[in-house]
Design a protein around this motif. Structure first.
Motif, short mmCIF file in Angstrom:
data_model
loop_
_atom_site.label_atom_id
_atom_site.label_comp_id
_atom_site.label_asym_id
_atom_site.label_seq_id
_atom_site.Cartn_x
_atom_site.Cartn_y
_atom_site.Cartn_z
N THR A 28 -8.92 -0.51 3.23
CA THR A 28 -9.01 -1.87 2.49
C THR A 28 -10.21 -2.37 2.65
O THR A 28 -10.43 -3.79 2.44
CB THR A 28 -7.60 -2.72 2.30
N GLY A 84 -5.13 3.71 -0.12
CA GLY A 84 -4.96 2.45 -0.96
C GLY A 84 -5.38 2.33 -1.96
O GLY A 84 -5.56 1.19 -2.72
N GLU A 143 -3.33 -4.52 3.69
CA GLU A 143 -4.73 -4.90 3.19
C GLU A 143 -5.08 -6.57 3.70
O GLU A 143 -6.12 -6.59 3.08
CB GLU A 143 -4.35 -4.67 1.65
N PRO A 184 0.93 -1.10 -0.03
CA PRO A 184 -0.01 0.18 0.09
C PRO A 184 0.77 1.30 0.13
O PRO A 184 2.03 1.12 0.41
CB PRO A 184 -0.72 -0.25 1.27
N TRP A 220 -3.55 -1.54 10.53
CA TRP A 220 -2.65 -1.27 9.33
C TRP A 220 -1.32 -1.60 9.52
O TRP A 220 -0.57 -2.21 8.68
CB TRP A 220 -2.71 0.24 9.04
N TYR A 222 -9.14 2.52 -2.47
CA TYR A 222 -10.36 2.11 -2.38
C TYR A 222 -11.36 3.52 -2.17
O TYR A 222 -11.08 4.49 -2.29
CB TYR A 222 -10.23 1.19 -1.15
N LYS A 249 -8.30 -7.46 -7.08
CA LYS A 249 -8.21 -7.93 -5.79
C LYS A 249 -9.03 -9.45 -5.38
O LYS A 249 -10.07 -9.29 -6.20
CB LYS A 249 -8.13 -6.96 -4.57
#
Ligand code: GLA
Length: 515
Positions: free
Chosen positions: A207, A253, A175, A13, A170, A255, A54
């Motif tokens: 994420t 990230g 992720e 990330p 984190w 998202y 992903k």
């Protein structure tokens, strides 16, 4: 044209770099390159999309804009579709054009038919390979800035009277965080004794997001099948659940962020039972100017205060525009003062020992946040982690454990549950400590405590053990105090007439409670 991409292998990330001008930088001219890519060579010019799918049903888009002129390549990368970062040092390696961007991502690019074969490596943390396809350059333009509210001072939400304590996914999981890990973190917070020592927030970082449903409601991805059920699970253990978003269209990230859905998201969080929001600038830097930081954060502050549930508001914009001056006004309970911490002595000590000047800005409900803890993640010695934890407590910093709570060593558990040290952090006076003086690589810090006592830390920044001392006068005491207690040794020390002398281990700390 949108070729399928292989599943990602542990992409790293982003670290962070926002608000930069979207400018092309001129790169090194390379004559070998010119020769190879002379007439007839495929044209790299244009905008390309690198899609990484992903396994949890989210596709991240990184855009690449390249300008090829003779032997020179210039360009900009929009990692995960966030702020533009100039490519650097493009050169030829075999038939690949290779360049880096400052996030530590290295690109190997090779024309393949009408596409580009792209391999992105993330500084030793895995890599992705994808077939990039051309897209209209206009399609990667950042959306327009939304109107921001007129700046005003929101009322205090009454939360976080002492620095928030908890865990965040984190630093250890990035992720890979999912529902199971969060439940197990909550269980471990209880079984390890952390909950009893004061930790309460179980926070999901970036994420978790999928996108929006037809009504614009934010929807979690497959890693989080039922947020409400997860919140119930965490609440049933006497703990609270935190979540993460960005004022931009995308998080750091890549998202889904809260851009244009601030109130709706706050209502969704409340309906799920969320108790804490970390709100990370990220792609907002592509849209808003830095001068709009305050009103943009205020917008979510207002949304949270109007959502009908008490939610701690954690600002994450890395200290831009001296956030400590306006953090309380936007309803913030804590604000990051730095870039991202890493699990090593250099990063931790540079961040920690540089915070003292911000002491005047901390008060009950409003805390400077030098980033989450790395204790137990493996990159530092036990002595260094004791220094990390002590320093954060002297700074009245939020104590967000960032390790895997399910498999802590006894050393780690003892550090993060040391109640005497935690009491320094959680002291009701709510004053942040600061450096009194530094000598021979040892820094002496003091934090005033309720009832007239103080915590005093002797921090050894040297890689060898060092003798250090202070006099009562140097820590602001007219005479010998009544009691001195060593908070790591858990024992009282007889206060001498003149002051205290100690031998401090390499990168270690002696932390004293002086009354
Ligand atoms: C930024 C933040 C980190 C983390 C990541 C997630 O880098 O500073 O703490 O939230 O984003 O993408």
């Amino acid at each position: 044209m949108n070729p399928p991409t292989p599943p990602a292998s542990n992409p790293r990330p982003p670290v962070r770099s926002y608000g930069r001008a979207l400018r092309f930088s001129l790169l090194t001219a390379i004559s070998a390159f010119a020769a190879q890519w002379a007439s007839g060579a495929p044209d790299l010019n244009g905008a390309w999309s690198i899609d990484v799918a992903k396994p949890w049903g989210v596709t991240l888009h990184t855009f690449l804009v390249l300008r090829q002129e003779g032997g020179t390549i210039a360009g900009t990368v929009y990692p995960n579709n966030s702020g533009g970062i100039p490519v650097r040092g493009a050169h030829l390696e075999g038939s690949d054009i290779v360049f880096r961007i400052e996030w530590g991502w290295t690109f190997h690019v090779r024309p393949e038919g009408a596409n580009l074969r792209v391999v992105v490596s993330y500084d030793g943390d895995g890599k992705d390979e994808a077939l990039a396809y051309p897209v209209p350059e206009a399609s990667i333009r950042a959306p327009a800035a939304l109107p921001v509210p007129a700046v005003r001072s929101l009322s205090d939400n009454g939360l976080a009277r002492t620095p928030p304590m908890g865990w965040n996914s984190w630093n250890h999981f990035a992720e890979s965080v999912d529902d199971r890990i969060v439940r197990e973190a909550a269980d471990a917070m209880v079984s390890s004794g952390m909950a009893a020592a004061g930790y309460v927030y179980v926070n999901i970082d970036d994420t978790w997001e999928a996108g929006r449903d037809a009504l614009g409601n934010i929807v979690p991805n497959r890693k989080f099948p039922d947020m409400k059920a997860l919140a119930d699970y965490v609440h049933a253990r006497g703990l609270k659940l935190g979540i993460y978003s960005s004022p931009g269209p995308l998080t750091c990230g890549g998202y889904e962020g809260s851009y244009g859905h601030e109130e709706q998201d706050a209502r969704t969080y409340a309906a799920w039972g969320i108790d804490y929001l970390k709100y990370d600038w990220c792609s907002a830097g592509r849209i808003y100017s830095d001068s709009e930081l305050q009103p943009v954060y205020q917008k979510m502050g207002e949304a949270l205060q109007g959502c009908g549930r008490p939610i701690v508001f954690s600002l994450c914009e890395y200290g831009m525009r001296d956030v400590w001056n306006w953090g309380p006004a936007v309803g913030g309970n804590l604000w990051r003062t730095t870039g991202d911490i890493q699990d090593n002595w250099k990063s931790m000590s540079e961040i920690g020992f540089n915070q003292g000047r911000l002491a005047p800005y901390a008060s009950p409900g409003h805390w400077n946040d030098p980033d989450m803890l790395e204790v137990g993640n493996g990159g530092m010695s036990a002595a260094e982690y004791r220094t990390h934890f002590s320093l954060w407590c002297m700074l009245a910093a939020p104590l967000m454990a960032g390790n895997d709570l399910r498999s802590m060593s006894e050393d780690t558990r003892e550090i993060v549950t040391n109640r005497e040290v935690i009491a320094v952090d959680q002291d009701a006076l709510g004053k942040e400590g600061s450096r009194l003086f530094a000598k021979d690589g040892v820094e002496v810090w003091s934090k005033p405590l309720a009832g007239g006592g103080q915590a005093v830390g002797l921090f050894n920044r040297n890689a060898a053990e060092t003798a250090a001392s202070f006099t009562w006068d140097q820590i602001g005491r007219p005479s010998r105090p009544r009691s001195v207690r060593d908070l790591w040794q858990h024992r009282d020390v007889a206060p001498g007439d003149g002051g205290v002398s100690a031998v401090v281990p390499a990168h270690g700390v002696v932390l004293l409670l002086v009354k």
